[in-house]
Design a protein around this motif. Structure first.
Motif, PDB file in Angstrom:
ATOM      1  N   LYS A 125      72.893 -19.355-113.291  1.00  0.00           N
ATOM      2  CA  LYS A 125      71.597 -19.847-112.797  1.00  0.00           C
ATOM      3  C   LYS A 125      71.623 -20.068-111.288  1.00  0.00           C
ATOM      4  N   SER A 126      72.802 -20.369-110.764  1.00  0.00           N
ATOM      5  CA  SER A 126      72.946 -20.620-109.321  1.00  0.00           C
ATOM      6  C   SER A 126      72.651 -19.388-108.479  1.00  0.00           C
ATOM      7  N   THR A 127      72.660 -18.204-109.111  1.00  0.00           N
ATOM      8  CA  THR A 127      72.418 -16.961-108.365  1.00  0.00           C
ATOM      9  C   THR A 127      70.930 -16.579-108.350  1.00  0.00           C
ATOM     10  N   TYR A 128      70.111 -17.317-109.115  1.00  0.00           N
ATOM     11  CA  TYR A 128      68.699 -16.926-109.271  1.00  0.00           C
ATOM     12  C   TYR A 128      67.912 -17.096-107.979  1.00  0.00           C
ATOM     13  N   LEU A 129      67.100 -16.087-107.674  1.00  0.00           N
ATOM     14  CA  LEU A 129      66.240 -16.098-106.487  1.00  0.00           C
ATOM     15  C   LEU A 129      64.770 -15.956-106.887  1.00  0.00           C
ATOM     16  N   GLY A 130      64.458 -14.883-107.631  1.00  0.00           N
ATOM     17  CA  GLY A 130      63.104 -14.704-108.166  1.00  0.00           C
ATOM     18  C   GLY A 130      62.024 -14.502-107.126  1.00  0.00           C
ATOM     19  N   THR A 131      62.340 -13.778-106.062  1.00  0.00           N
ATOM     20  CA  THR A 131      61.379 -13.546-104.982  1.00  0.00           C
ATOM     21  C   THR A 131      60.722 -12.173-105.109  1.00  0.00           C
ATOM     22  N   GLN A 132      59.403 -12.155-105.098  1.00  0.00           N
ATOM     23  CA  GLN A 132      58.691 -10.881-105.155  1.00  0.00           C
ATOM     24  C   GLN A 132      58.601 -10.275-103.754  1.00  0.00           C
ATOM     25  N   ILE A 133      58.880  -8.984-103.665  1.00  0.00           N
ATOM     26  CA  ILE A 133      58.789  -8.265-102.393  1.00  0.00           C
ATOM     27  C   ILE A 133      57.586  -7.330-102.472  1.00  0.00           C
ATOM     28  N   THR A 134      56.649  -7.497-101.575  1.00  0.00           N
ATOM     29  CA  THR A 134      55.446  -6.662-101.614  1.00  0.00           C
ATOM     30  C   THR A 134      55.738  -5.262-101.072  1.00  0.00           C
ATOM     31  N   LYS A 135      54.960  -4.322-101.534  1.00  0.00           N
ATOM     32  CA  LYS A 135      55.111  -2.940-101.044  1.00  0.00           C
ATOM     33  C   LYS A 135      54.759  -2.866 -99.556  1.00  0.00           C
ATOM     34  N   LYS A 136      53.813  -3.708 -99.151  1.00  0.00           N
ATOM     35  CA  LYS A 136      53.429  -3.748 -97.737  1.00  0.00           C
ATOM     36  C   LYS A 136      54.621  -4.151 -96.872  1.00  0.00           C
ATOM     37  N   THR A 137      55.370  -5.147 -97.326  1.00  0.00           N
ATOM     38  CA  THR A 137      56.557  -5.605 -96.590  1.00  0.00           C
ATOM     39  C   THR A 137      57.600  -4.506 -96.511  1.00  0.00           C
ATOM     40  N   ILE A 138      57.820  -3.807 -97.632  1.00  0.00           N
ATOM     41  CA  ILE A 138      58.804  -2.720 -97.671  1.00  0.00           C
ATOM     42  C   ILE A 138      58.437  -1.627 -96.670  1.00  0.00           C
ATOM     43  N   ILE A 139      57.166  -1.265 -96.635  1.00  0.00           N
ATOM     44  CA  ILE A 139      56.698  -0.208 -95.728  1.00  0.00           C
ATOM     45  C   ILE A 139      56.803  -0.646 -94.267  1.00  0.00           C
ATOM     46  N   GLU A 140      56.418  -1.901 -94.001  1.00  0.00           N
ATOM     47  CA  GLU A 140      56.415  -2.396 -92.617  1.00  0.00           C
ATOM     48  C   GLU A 140      57.818  -2.574 -92.056  1.00  0.00           C
ATOM     49  N   GLN A 141      58.775  -2.938 -92.913  1.00  0.00           N
ATOM     50  CA  GLN A 141      60.119  -3.241 -92.430  1.00  0.00           C
ATOM     51  C   GLN A 141      61.088  -2.076 -92.523  1.00  0.00           C
ATOM     52  N   ASN A 142      60.612  -0.934 -92.990  1.00  0.00           N
ATOM     53  CA  ASN A 142      61.482   0.235 -93.124  1.00  0.00           C
ATOM     54  C   ASN A 142      60.783   1.484 -92.595  1.00  0.00           C
ATOM     55  N   ASN A 143      61.564   2.351 -92.021  1.00  0.00           N
ATOM     56  CA  ASN A 143      61.029   3.605 -91.495  1.00  0.00           C
ATOM     57  C   ASN A 143      61.021   4.651 -92.608  1.00  0.00           C
ATOM     58  N   LEU A 144      60.022   4.548 -93.490  1.00  0.00           N
ATOM     59  CA  LEU A 144      59.951   5.427 -94.659  1.00  0.00           C
ATOM     60  C   LEU A 144      59.321   6.770 -94.313  1.00  0.00           C
ATOM     61  N   SER A 145      59.804   7.802 -94.979  1.00  0.00           N
ATOM     62  CA  SER A 145      59.188   9.127 -94.850  1.00  0.00           C
ATOM     63  C   SER A 145      57.866   9.106 -95.612  1.00  0.00           C
ATOM     64  N   SER A 146      57.022  10.086 -95.367  1.00  0.00           N
ATOM     65  CA  SER A 146      55.728  10.138 -96.063  1.00  0.00           C
ATOM     66  C   SER A 146      55.920  10.292 -97.568  1.00  0.00           C
ATOM     67  N   SER A 147      56.959  11.040 -97.987  1.00  0.00           N
ATOM     68  CA  SER A 147      57.214  11.226 -99.425  1.00  0.00           C
ATOM     69  C   SER A 147      57.690   9.935-100.076  1.00  0.00           C
TER      70      SER A 147
END
Length: 305
Positions: free
Chosen positions: A30-52
């Protein structure tokens, strides 16, 4: 610690989601639990993703949840760092794919592998990736090494992704794998050994599709201890093809299973050509080719036993 054997008949009867059952059975502290949702917007903004990759994320992914973080601060398991690998922490992620009628029939293994590879590339730690689609579940892990050109980055070497697992049609080997896939069954020596133990379970599952049986972790350990000196005393003098499967490194197991998979595909193609071929000479050549491929398959298969 959870030692209960999963009752898949009861799970099916209760219409339980396979993810919920397997995540509970994984039984992470239980000490390892985080349970944080990561939005797709955050993923796109914080990473240099290709169009595909953006299309893949937006079209097929519904939710991303960072469930757990396994590191010295959350559980008594040391990190592991060398000049080539860095296991400071292990992340547990759940990726829920969109359940849309337009996706039906499209979530094939090739697409599953693309989704898995995307997240293994995005997250700067080794991850236990649980991918859910409707009532199906896939589990994915990946070897990562330090980028020698940029020590702050990790490169994905090999990724290991299960097939789609569904409680409605689980095979015996898949049931044994899912029962085996628990925190209590892995090494606590350090995060690297923990992660490699989980990879070995995925590889054992892949092997079991060819042999028909899954060797659970405890039996695997006992098997590995038998005749260890005979096979591993001097690896430099022992050819990999002479070493039993459970004495191989995960990398060697991966190479062996990949080679077998490619040979099976090659044999299927040859057989298809053989069915269509009308010329007797060509048929004879194809038969010889098929015989040679079958001999290679037999040689590898014998090592899997």
């Amino acid at each position: 610690m959870m030692d209960d054997i999963l009752d898949f008949e009861n799970i099916l009867k209760n219409k339980s989601h396979l993810f919920d059952v397997i995540y509970t059975h994984l039984d992470l502290p239980k000490s390892t639990y985080l349970g944080t949702q990561i939005t797709k917007k955050t993923i796109i903004e914080q990473n240099n993703l290709s169009s595909s990759d953006k299309t893949l994320l937006q079209k097929f992914v519904q939710f991303v949840t960072w469930l757990n973080t396994i590191k010295p601060e959350t559980v008594n398991i040391p990190s592991y760092i060398t000049c080539t690998v860095e296991y400071i922490e292990v992340a547990v992620l759940k990726v829920t794919l969109k359940n849309q009628s337009s996706n039906t029939g499209r979530l094939k293994l090739s697409l599953l592998n693309k989704v898995a590879k995307l997240f293994h590339t995005l997250i700067p730690y080794p991850i236990i990736l649980l991918i859910e689609y409707d009532d199906k579940l896939a589990i994915s892990l990946a070897d990562k090494r330090i980028n020698q050109a940029d020590g702050s980055k990790l490169i994905v070497d090999n990724d290991y992704t299960s097939q789609w697992l569904s409680v409605t049609d689980l095979k015996q080997n898949e049931m044994e794998f899912l029962n085996d896939f628990t925190f209590s069954n892995v090494s606590k020596e350090n995060s690297y050994e923990l992660y490699q133990d989980l990879i070995s379970m995925i590889l054992e599952l892949e092997k079991s599709y060819y042999t028909g049986s899954y060797l659970i972790r405890n039996r695997m350990r006992n098997n590995h201890s038998d005749n260890t000196e005979k096979y591993l005393k001097d690896r430099s003098r022992t050819k990999p093809e002479k070493i039993p499967f459970n004495h191989l490194s995960n990398k060697e197991k991966y190479i062996l299973i990949t080679k077998l998979s490619l040979l099976q595909s090659k044999l299927t193609k040859v057989r298809k050509k053989l069915k269509k071929e009308k010329q007797m000479n060509e048929k004879m050549l194809l038969n010889l080719k098929a015989k040679k491929v079958k001999e290679e398959i037999a040689a590898i298969s014998s090592q899997l036993e």
